[in-house]
Design an enzyme around this catalytic site. Sequence first.
Site, PDB file in Angstrom:
ATOM      1  N   ARG A 123       0.799  -1.230   0.000  1.00  0.00           N
ATOM      2  CA  ARG A 123       0.000   0.000   0.000  1.00  0.00           C
ATOM      3  C   ARG A 123       0.824   1.268   0.000  1.00  0.00           C
ATOM      4  O   ARG A 123       0.573   2.182  -0.787  1.00  0.00           O
ATOM      5  CB  ARG A 123      -0.894   0.054   1.250  1.00  0.00           C
ATOM      6  CG  ARG A 123      -2.238  -0.575   1.094  1.00  0.00           C
ATOM      7  CD  ARG A 123      -2.691  -1.070   2.446  1.00  0.00           C
ATOM      8  NE  ARG A 123      -1.747  -2.067   2.901  1.00  0.00           N
ATOM      9  CZ  ARG A 123      -1.815  -3.336   2.554  1.00  0.00           C
ATOM     10  NH1 ARG A 123      -2.797  -3.779   1.823  1.00  0.00           N
ATOM     11  NH2 ARG A 123      -0.897  -4.206   2.955  1.00  0.00           N
ATOM     12  N   THR A 124       1.784   1.353   0.915  1.00  0.00           N
ATOM     13  CA  THR A 124       2.464   2.636   1.083  1.00  0.00           C
ATOM     14  C   THR A 124       3.226   3.004  -0.186  1.00  0.00           C
ATOM     15  O   THR A 124       3.074   4.103  -0.726  1.00  0.00           O
ATOM     16  CB  THR A 124       3.399   2.592   2.308  1.00  0.00           C
ATOM     17  OG1 THR A 124       2.625   2.175   3.431  1.00  0.00           O
ATOM     18  CG2 THR A 124       3.986   3.952   2.593  1.00  0.00           C
ATOM     19  N   ARG A 164      11.266   4.111   3.296  1.00  0.00           N
ATOM     20  CA  ARG A 164      10.906   3.113   4.322  1.00  0.00           C
ATOM     21  C   ARG A 164      12.161   2.320   4.646  1.00  0.00           C
ATOM     22  O   ARG A 164      12.896   1.897   3.737  1.00  0.00           O
ATOM     23  CB  ARG A 164       9.820   2.179   3.822  1.00  0.00           C
ATOM     24  CG  ARG A 164       9.635   0.987   4.757  1.00  0.00           C
ATOM     25  CD  ARG A 164       8.423   0.195   4.434  1.00  0.00           C
ATOM     26  NE  ARG A 164       7.206   0.930   4.788  1.00  0.00           N
ATOM     27  CZ  ARG A 164       5.996   0.389   4.809  1.00  0.00           C
ATOM     28  NH1 ARG A 164       5.829  -0.881   4.500  1.00  0.00           N
ATOM     29  NH2 ARG A 164       4.935   1.116   5.131  1.00  0.00           N
ATOM     30  N   HIS A 180       5.177   6.096  11.561  1.00  0.00           N
ATOM     31  CA  HIS A 180       4.656   5.917  10.194  1.00  0.00           C
ATOM     32  C   HIS A 180       3.662   7.056   9.924  1.00  0.00           C
ATOM     33  O   HIS A 180       2.447   6.843   9.839  1.00  0.00           O
ATOM     34  CB  HIS A 180       3.981   4.553  10.091  1.00  0.00           C
ATOM     35  CG  HIS A 180       3.679   4.099   8.691  1.00  0.00           C
ATOM     36  ND1 HIS A 180       3.732   4.942   7.592  1.00  0.00           N
ATOM     37  CD2 HIS A 180       3.326   2.878   8.209  1.00  0.00           C
ATOM     38  CE1 HIS A 180       3.404   4.256   6.510  1.00  0.00           C
ATOM     39  NE2 HIS A 180       3.164   2.997   6.851  1.00  0.00           N
ATOM     40  N   LYS A 189      25.835  -2.645  -0.707  1.00  0.00           N
ATOM     41  CA  LYS A 189      27.306  -2.555  -0.796  1.00  0.00           C
ATOM     42  C   LYS A 189      27.871  -1.765   0.375  1.00  0.00           C
ATOM     43  O   LYS A 189      29.054  -1.461   0.416  1.00  0.00           O
ATOM     44  CB  LYS A 189      27.695  -1.838  -2.094  1.00  0.00           C
ATOM     45  CG  LYS A 189      27.210  -2.490  -3.365  1.00  0.00           C
ATOM     46  CD  LYS A 189      27.656  -1.635  -4.551  1.00  0.00           C
ATOM     47  CE  LYS A 189      27.025  -2.099  -5.842  1.00  0.00           C
ATOM     48  NZ  LYS A 189      27.218  -1.094  -6.913  1.00  0.00           N
TER      49      LYS A 189
END
Length: 359
Positions: A51-52, A101, A129, A80
């Site tokens: 969703r996000t 995120r 959030h 890396k």
Amino acid sequence: MRSLISILDFSKEELDQLIATAKDIIANPEKYWDCCKHKKLATLFFEPSTRTRLSFEAAMMELGGSVLGFSQASSSSASKGESMADTAKILSCYVDIMAIRHPREGAPFVASRNATVPVINAGDGGHQHPTQTLADLLTISRELGRLDNLTIGFCGDLKYGRTVHSLIEAMSRYTGIKFVLISPEELKLPNYVRYNTLEKHRIPYEVTTSLEDALPNLDVLYMTRIQQERFDDLDEYNRLKDSYVLNTEKMKLAKKDMCVLHPLPRVNEISVAVDDDPRAAYFRQALNGKYMRMALILKLLEEAKDPQKEAISTNDLVFDRPCTNPKCICQVEQELRPTARITDPKEGVLRCIFCEKKV
Ligand code: NCD
């Protein structure tokens, strides 16, 4: 540069303005079709999302902009060993705004201090959030017609459920709010939310382990998934995972106009039969997330034209205070100087500026 890292970065007036913009987008979508023409959004997702990430991308496309990014850490240079700070500096060369995120608490905050474009926290570990909160606020406003005078129950994983932390902080800005915190003892709300928000602003709240006892009094029930990926001990997860299941029987205990929210994904904490109940608002909530992300992108790009505002004031910082939270970004990015601030002057409690845990 104005970013959105914590929902407290926005005043109540700004939240109300975002809700008003989102409602206008819903009513007049064509007005917004070209607002972000030639603008680019990066979605940097170091953790899974449906969703996000996709609602951010859909939001930018509906504003006439374009999108680039990645959906797993393994396809970025983080694999890396590139730092969050360097990633943010590089992305600032390519895009106008970025949504991040990350499993590490405080990672989007570090990005915002190094980027020259607005940064949006799209979820950092078990911490915050804020854009889910925007979706939640619009949903409550559309479902119930108000954001004041509500009794809101949060049920499930209040410890690791970052959406819960951000929504409690946001709702504490409204009047006549009461919270009911429903969780097993092991998954109680973190102290930084309890002390810095509930106690500090004298918001009434009850703590209980019983969903059945709480249900009859609620205007909003916010269900959450037990966050398996945040547990260090899988046995503990297995013991707690079925703590609460909302089913049609339990819905009979609730008010006729209560609304049920869930940030999704759901595992088994809401039985599928509840979906047919008109009070189940979680799929509408996912749609509202797109509109609020549109409103947010518009706001931050507008404010970026005047990059005066600092992401953080450096006035009251205390340096070189090691953080003990193993999930904090400062544990892995060696160049970050451990830093704290006093968040509760009465108690003299120092909290890490990245993850807010006590140091
Ligand atoms: C939530 C999240 O990622 O924190 N999902 C979402 O963004 N809608 C909730 C969860 O994963 O349980």
